[in-house]
Design a protein around this motif. Structure first.
Motif, PDB file in Angstrom:
ATOM      1  N   MET B  47      18.542  -8.259   7.663  1.00 26.95           N
ATOM      2  CA  MET B  47      18.245  -8.744   6.309  1.00 26.95           C
ATOM      3  C   MET B  47      17.315  -7.752   5.620  1.00 26.95           C
ATOM      4  O   MET B  47      16.283  -8.123   5.063  1.00 26.95           O
ATOM      5  N   LYS B  48      17.713  -6.466   5.659  1.00 25.43           N
ATOM      6  CA  LYS B  48      16.807  -5.419   5.186  1.00 25.43           C
ATOM      7  C   LYS B  48      16.428  -5.597   3.717  1.00 25.43           C
ATOM      8  O   LYS B  48      15.252  -5.515   3.351  1.00 25.43           O
ATOM      9  N   GLU B  49      17.445  -5.862   2.913  1.00 24.81           N
ATOM     10  CA  GLU B  49      17.176  -5.984   1.481  1.00 24.81           C
ATOM     11  C   GLU B  49      16.160  -7.092   1.197  1.00 24.81           C
ATOM     12  O   GLU B  49      15.168  -6.887   0.500  1.00 24.81           O
ATOM     13  N   GLU B  50      16.440  -8.277   1.783  1.00 28.94           N
ATOM     14  CA  GLU B  50      15.544  -9.417   1.580  1.00 28.94           C
ATOM     15  C   GLU B  50      14.160  -9.092   2.148  1.00 28.94           C
ATOM     16  O   GLU B  50      13.133  -9.447   1.553  1.00 28.94           O
ATOM     17  N   ALA B  51      14.153  -8.422   3.311  1.00 28.78           N
ATOM     18  CA  ALA B  51      12.878  -8.130   3.973  1.00 28.78           C
ATOM     19  C   ALA B  51      12.031  -7.198   3.111  1.00 28.78           C
ATOM     20  O   ALA B  51      10.818  -7.407   2.961  1.00 28.78           O
ATOM     21  N   MET B  52      12.668  -6.181   2.546  1.00 26.85           N
ATOM     22  CA  MET B  52      11.911  -5.231   1.726  1.00 26.85           C
ATOM     23  C   MET B  52      11.368  -5.924   0.471  1.00 26.85           C
ATOM     24  O   MET B  52      10.225  -5.681   0.071  1.00 26.85           O
ATOM     25  N   ALA B  53      12.184  -6.804  -0.094  1.00 23.11           N
ATOM     26  CA  ALA B  53      11.717  -7.547  -1.277  1.00 23.11           C
ATOM     27  C   ALA B  53      10.546  -8.451  -0.897  1.00 23.11           C
ATOM     28  O   ALA B  53       9.544  -8.536  -1.620  1.00 23.11           O
ATOM     29  N   SER B  54      10.645  -9.109   0.250  1.00 24.18           N
ATOM     30  CA  SER B  54       9.554  -9.985   0.708  1.00 24.18           C
ATOM     31  C   SER B  54       8.293  -9.165   0.967  1.00 24.18           C
ATOM     32  O   SER B  54       7.184  -9.606   0.656  1.00 24.18           O
ATOM     33  N   ALA B  55       8.487  -7.983   1.569  1.00 17.12           N
ATOM     34  CA  ALA B  55       7.328  -7.145   1.892  1.00 17.12           C
ATOM     35  C   ALA B  55       6.633  -6.696   0.606  1.00 17.12           C
ATOM     36  O   ALA B  55       5.397  -6.692   0.531  1.00 17.12           O
ATOM     37  N   ALA B  56       7.418  -6.380  -0.405  1.00 23.07           N
ATOM     38  CA  ALA B  56       6.826  -5.963  -1.684  1.00 23.07           C
ATOM     39  C   ALA B  56       6.025  -7.119  -2.287  1.00 23.07           C
ATOM     40  O   ALA B  56       4.912  -6.930  -2.780  1.00 23.07           O
ATOM     41  N   ARG B  57       6.611  -8.333  -2.187  1.00 24.15           N
ATOM     42  CA  ARG B  57       5.897  -9.509  -2.702  1.00 24.15           C
ATOM     43  C   ARG B  57       4.617  -9.759  -1.896  1.00 24.15           C
ATOM     44  O   ARG B  57       3.583 -10.110  -2.439  1.00 24.15           O
ATOM     45  N   ALA B  58       4.738  -9.551  -0.567  1.00 22.68           N
ATOM     46  CA  ALA B  58       3.568  -9.750   0.294  1.00 22.68           C
ATOM     47  C   ALA B  58       2.447  -8.803  -0.125  1.00 22.68           C
ATOM     48  O   ALA B  58       1.277  -9.191  -0.186  1.00 22.68           O
ATOM     49  N   ASP B  59       2.819  -7.564  -0.421  1.00 25.06           N
ATOM     50  CA  ASP B  59       1.794  -6.585  -0.834  1.00 25.06           C
ATOM     51  C   ASP B  59       1.114  -7.002  -2.128  1.00 25.06           C
ATOM     52  O   ASP B  59      -0.092  -6.822  -2.277  1.00 25.06           O
ATOM     53  N   GLU B  60       1.902  -7.579  -3.053  1.00 28.20           N
ATOM     54  CA  GLU B  60       1.283  -8.074  -4.297  1.00 28.20           C
ATOM     55  C   GLU B  60       0.255  -9.143  -3.971  1.00 28.20           C
ATOM     56  O   GLU B  60      -0.845  -9.157  -4.538  1.00 28.20           O
ATOM     57  N   GLY B  61       0.642 -10.036  -3.036  1.00 31.97           N
ATOM     58  CA  GLY B  61      -0.282 -11.099  -2.624  1.00 31.97           C
ATOM     59  C   GLY B  61      -1.531 -10.513  -1.978  1.00 31.97           C
ATOM     60  O   GLY B  61      -2.659 -10.943  -2.273  1.00 31.97           O
ATOM     61  N   ILE B  62      -1.313  -9.537  -1.106  1.00 31.89           N
ATOM     62  CA  ILE B  62      -2.446  -8.934  -0.393  1.00 31.89           C
ATOM     63  C   ILE B  62      -3.439  -8.341  -1.401  1.00 31.89           C
ATOM     64  O   ILE B  62      -4.653  -8.497  -1.256  1.00 31.89           O
ATOM     65  N   GLN B  63      -2.906  -7.699  -2.436  1.00 34.05           N
ATOM     66  CA  GLN B  63      -3.760  -7.130  -3.494  1.00 34.05           C
ATOM     67  C   GLN B  63      -4.670  -8.205  -4.087  1.00 34.05           C
ATOM     68  O   GLN B  63      -5.820  -7.948  -4.403  1.00 34.05           O
ATOM     69  N   LYS B  64      -4.110  -9.429  -4.204  1.00 33.84           N
ATOM     70  CA  LYS B  64      -4.888 -10.521  -4.804  1.00 33.84           C
ATOM     71  C   LYS B  64      -5.705 -11.271  -3.766  1.00 33.84           C
ATOM     72  O   LYS B  64      -6.294 -12.309  -4.065  1.00 33.84           O
TER      73      LYS B  64
END
Lengths: 484, 485
Positions: B47-64
């Motif tokens: 599920m690479k595509e979904e995983a990369m999208a989730s990881a990008a979202r996770a990074d946004e969360g981590i920033q906050k």
């Protein structure tokens, strides 16, 4: 040979819960196909059933109403078979440990009241519906009904005739409807019945070979189907043939029963406890709670009507056959205080109108208050019973109050003795021939004079006063003539 | 060390410190997958595509500052847990195109905890097997020896962790399907107490035995996963409303004064001598940790396999009846009538092992046989459960080998179902009794194959398992090796 018939009935009743037994889908009837079907209804992989507690409570009401013992622990089991209307390949039902056992109901027979045993009552889920395409070799599945809660009421083989079977069904039906747990609609399948029937020479202890009858969707068809089946079995026995244990379908159009294809009934259901559900634990407090919330049952209501209202058992039976009708009747009695007169009007005119229109008491345009008022108006002499017939017809047709109708139509009874005496005298004067015959001994002509007076007053004359006045004036005439 | 080689707790620290991003971790894992997946076949679907999208979202969360217990952690899901909008095959042709419209509760919980889903891991068809050879999508290979099986049925979940194709995974365990592959692949695997982790959305094999659990690189990661997975679920009637402790608190505590039960019935002839030796060494290590060893007896152990192979197939025969070609999943073409549609669909849609178990189960439940088989098995199951209740009155945890042998060769047992069934001989009892069990690595065979040891505890005593396993893990001189791929 003299045969005895032995019948045991299995009744399936759909419970009136808002949601299904193992998911939160609506149970509403008549929705677009598969619009009330979620992954649980569809038997999708990985989804799980969660029991609707309301179902247990409704089933407990029936168990208590039929004097069953409720099992403190009852267990859901899987009944395994393949059919396209059964999404999981098994029906969740109860088997070794049903909700309730060992009950009975009383039925009225030609020879008095009789106890019919209830073997067990258990909860289960309904299956879906297949719709066969008449024009293509295809069938469609509608899963709206899948998971609608049912109780199965298994009766003991205590029934001895098709009439008793119909009576037993009516009583069960009545109880279910009284308990507000089933709408009892046989055409929509909310109340379904299968019958096991056998015959044996009178006096024999062992049961004969039984057949199972299905597909009878009215009380009348249950009776007809059983009557046919009993005749068929007797014919076989009398002709030295064997009765085959099988399932037979009632054919309403032909009025016969036919065997189901044997393949369709060759099931080994492989029941086992459903590991997805935990045992239903029913403690005494819960039972007490349900018992406390039980409405009055038809049997008790009938007895109360006879005792408290002093009406005949027949009237009580008719009035309590429908819970809403009984409620209506009681409202009328409370308002007018005349139980027997009220029962005459409810069972007479009101029910006649409703039957003609195929309406239920819930749809009756005559409110209990209006009917009570009308009875009051008769009692106080404002209108006669005869005028009341006209008034109630108007009340039914227009929904107006009796006071309104009487005022508008000028139907108030004439009770002014002076005015009535004038009319009576005039009628006697106007009919010298009849008067002569009457005096010549034709006493039947008294009725003629009453009729003429009523006609002249458009029926508004108080009948008792007319009678009295006529008697008095005719006697006076006689006396005068005797003097002359 | 590369990012995909780290544990959850190590990566969490790096994320908190701002050392790495979720995207970097995901990229590292997918590059590892690119390098080794062709040889191992851990996954049915990536599920690479979904995983990369989730990881990008996770990074946004981590920033906050939004960091959940599994934020940015790549997790593999056994393809038996339903994923909304993502095909869920259960390793079967029957469901090879099935897309669930719902998530398993476990998936929901992992997602809510910030997990990044790497893919759907390979498994024995409908979890029926001990080698991941019955998968419709082909076998998974053991990273320690590509000629050997990884165990099963959660084989893909175990190899993905062992070969660093994810950081942790979830599997399901009906008779050892998490613990056995964990042992054979050298990772930690836990089967929680029945009712501890929701089964909603777990495609049923044997409903009274199935349980979801984690496979991880160490015991602390197992505790972290359990913190996320455990808890009552109103969607499951057999889910239990028992309090969920913070499992991480048990990690690192000692076991001084504990009593470790050694059931004599589990130390039998036929155990591979290298397994025996490794377990004996484990017992010695545990003793050195300050625990005392008590010999106990679980007298009904010899019936476990027999009882299991009645109850599990019986339930399976019913659970798998829904795959009839009517509503979803595979439907055979060219059926002339209903009965033929059923027959062709099930003949073509199920593999041989699944059909074997459906036949066994159908037979065991049949009229006239129920009492002798299912009824009797249920009674013996109650005795097995009582054995453990009595044992846990005398000891804190029970210690046994996880498997009788290290990983066997691909194809070695496929023609001998009985031999295959015996590879779960030490793990089945926990499922029958409903108790939790954990397998932790305890050494290697001379040919370099991992060996596992199993700890068992009483109902809802996962904390004890984690404490024992963690104490052992800390003091054991188990060599830290990585498979040479």
């Amino acid at each position: 040979m003299d045969f005895e018939t032995v019948i045991g009935l299995e009744v399936h009743a759909q419970l009136l819960t808002d949601t299904k037994i193992f998911c939160s889908c609506s149970t509403q009837f008549g929705a677009a196909p598969n619009s009330h079907a979620c992954p649980v209804c569809l038997g999708m992989p990985g989804v799980l059933p969660v029991l609707n507690k309301k179902v247990v409570e409704y089933a407990m009401r029936m168990a208590l109403a039929t004097h069953c013992a409720i099992n403190p622990q009852n267990v859901f089991a899987r009944k395994n078979y393949f059919y396209p209307d059964l999404p999981k390949g098994y029906q969740i039902s109860q088997y070794a440990y049903p909700l309730a056992e060992h009950g009975y109901i009383m039925i009225d027979t030609g020879e008095g009241s009789r106890k019919i045993g209830i073997t067990r009552i258990h909860m289960e889920e309904d299956a879906g519906k297949l719709i066969h395409d008449d024009h293509n070799p295809a069938s469609y599945v509608d899963l709206n009904r899948t998971g609608v809660p049912l109780i199965e009421i298994v009766g003991e083989p205590d029934i001895r005739s098709p009439e008793e079977a119909a009576e037993y069904l009516r009583r069960l039906h009545e109880i279910l409807v009284y308990l507000d747990i089933c709408d009892g609609n046989m055409e929509e399948g909310s109340f379904r019945c299968d019958a096991n029937v056998s015959i044996r020479p009178r006096g024999q202890k062992e049961f004969g070979t039984r057949t199972e009858l299905k597909n009878m969707n009215s009380f009348r068809n249950v009776q007809r189907g059983l009557e046919y089946e009993v005749r068929r079995q007797q014919y076989l026995v009398e002709n030295g043939e064997k009765i085959v244990q099988e399932t037979r379908l009632w054919d309403d159009a032909q009025g016969v029963t036919n065997p189901m294809r044997s393949k369709e009934e060759a099931h080994d259901y492989r029941y086992f406890p459903d590991p997805d559900l935990v045992p239903v634990v029913v403690d005494e407090a819960w039972v007490a709670d349900i018992r406390a919330g039980m409405p009055e049952l038809p049997q008790a209501k009938r007895e109360r009507f006879v005792n408290d209202y002093q009406i005949p058992a027949y009237d009580a039976g008719v009035l309590t056959a429908d819970k809403a009708l009984a409620g209506y009747y009681e409202d009328v009695v409370k308002l007018c205080g005349k139980p027997k007169i009220a029962s005459n009007w409810v069972m007479g005119d009101v029910m006649k109108f409703l039957n003609e229109d195929k309406k239920s008491i819930r749809e009756c345009p005559v409110s209990a208050k209006s009917l009570a008022d009308m009875i009051g108006l008769i009692e106080e002499g404002t209108i006669s019973g005869k005028i009341a017939k006209e008034v109630i017809a108007d009340m039914y047709a227009t929904g107006r109050t009796p006071q309104e109708i009487i005022r508008e139509k000028g139907l108030v009874q004439i009770t002014d003795e002076g005015a009535l005496a004038k009319t009576v005298a005039a009628i006697i004067e106007a009919n010298p021939g009849q008067l002569a015959d009457y005096r010549g001994g034709k006493e039947k002509l008294f009725g003629f004079f009453v009729g003429q007076v009523m006609k002249a007053t458009q029926g508004k004359a108080n009948p008792q006063m007319v009678n009295d006045l006529l008697k008095k004036m005719l006697a006076l005439r006689q006396a005068q003539d005797d003097i002359d | 060390m590369e990012l995909h080689q780290f544990t959850i707790h190590a990566l969490q620290e790096k994320i908190r410190n701002g050392e790495v991003s979720a995207l970097q971790i995901a990229e590292s894992v997918f590059s590892r997958i690119d390098a080794v997946e062709g040889r191992i076949h851990s996954y049915i679907r990536l599920m690479k595509e979904e995983a990369m999208a989730s990881a990008a979202r996770a990074d946004e969360g981590i920033q906050k500052g939004d960091i959940q217990p599994l934020t940015g952690i790549p997790i593999a899901l056994k393809d038996i847990v339903c994923t909304r909008g993502i095909p869920t095959t259960c390793g079967s042709r029957m469901l090879h195109q099935f897309v669930p419209p719902y998530n398993a509760t476990a998936v929901e919980k992992l997602a809510a905890a910030g997990a990044i889903f790497v893919g759907k891991a390979n498994m024995d068809e409908f979890a029926m097997g001990s080698s991941t050879e019955t998968s419709y999508f082909g076998p998974t290979r053991n990273p320690w020896d590509l000629e050997r099986i990884p165990g099963g049925s959660s084989g893909g979940s175990a190899t993905a962790v062992a070969a660093d194709e994810c950081i942790a995974s979830i599997g399901s365990d009906t008779g050892g399907s998490i613990r056995q592959p964990a042992a054979l692949c050298g990772v930690v695997g836990m089967k929680p107490t029945y009712g501890r982790v929701s089964r909603f959305g777990l495609i049923a094999f044997a409903s009274s035995l199935d349980q979801i659990g984690p496979l991880t690189k160490d015991v602390e990661d197992c505790a972290i996963m359990m913190n996320v997975l455990a808890g009552y679920d109103p969607k499951e009637s057999t889910s239990v409303k028992a309090e969920v402790p913070d499992y991480r608190q048990f990690v690192g505590r000692d076991i001084k004064g504990w009593k470790i039960g050694i059931p004599k019935e589990y130390f039998i002839d036929g155990i591979d001598p290298e397994v025996s030796a490794a377990v004996a060494k484990t017992i010695e290590t545990v003793r050195q940790c300050g625990a005392s060893i008590v010999e106990i007896s679980l007298p009904h152990t010899k019936y476990c396999v027999a009882v299991y192979y009645i109850i599990a197939p019986a339930e399976a025969s019913s659970n798998l009846a829904r795959y009839d070609g009517v509503r979803y999943g595979f439907r055979a073409a060219d059926a002339r009538d209903l009965s033929e549609m059923y027959q062709k669909t099930r003949r073509q849609g199920f593999g041989a092992e699944v059909k074997r178990r459906i036949m066994i189960g159908t037979y065991a439940l049949s009229a006239g046989y129920y009492d002798a088989y299912y009824g009797k098995a249920s009674q013996v199951r109650a005795l097995i459960r009582r054995d453990f209740d009595e044992a846990f009155a005398r000891c804190d945890v029970v210690l046994t080998p996880t498997t009788p042998t290290p990983a066997f060769k691909i194809g070695e047992k496929t023609d001998d179902p009985l031999q295959m069934y015996l590879s779960d001989i030490f793990t089945i009892s926990a499922n029958l009794a409903g108790i939790p069990g954990i397998s932790v690595p305890c050494g290697f065979s001379t040919s370099g194959l991992p060996i596992g040891v199993q700890f068992l505890a009483g109902h809802f005593e996962e904390g004890k398992l984690l404490q024992a396993a963690s104490a052992y893990e800390k003091s054991a001189a188990v060599e830290k090796r990585r498979p040479a791929l």
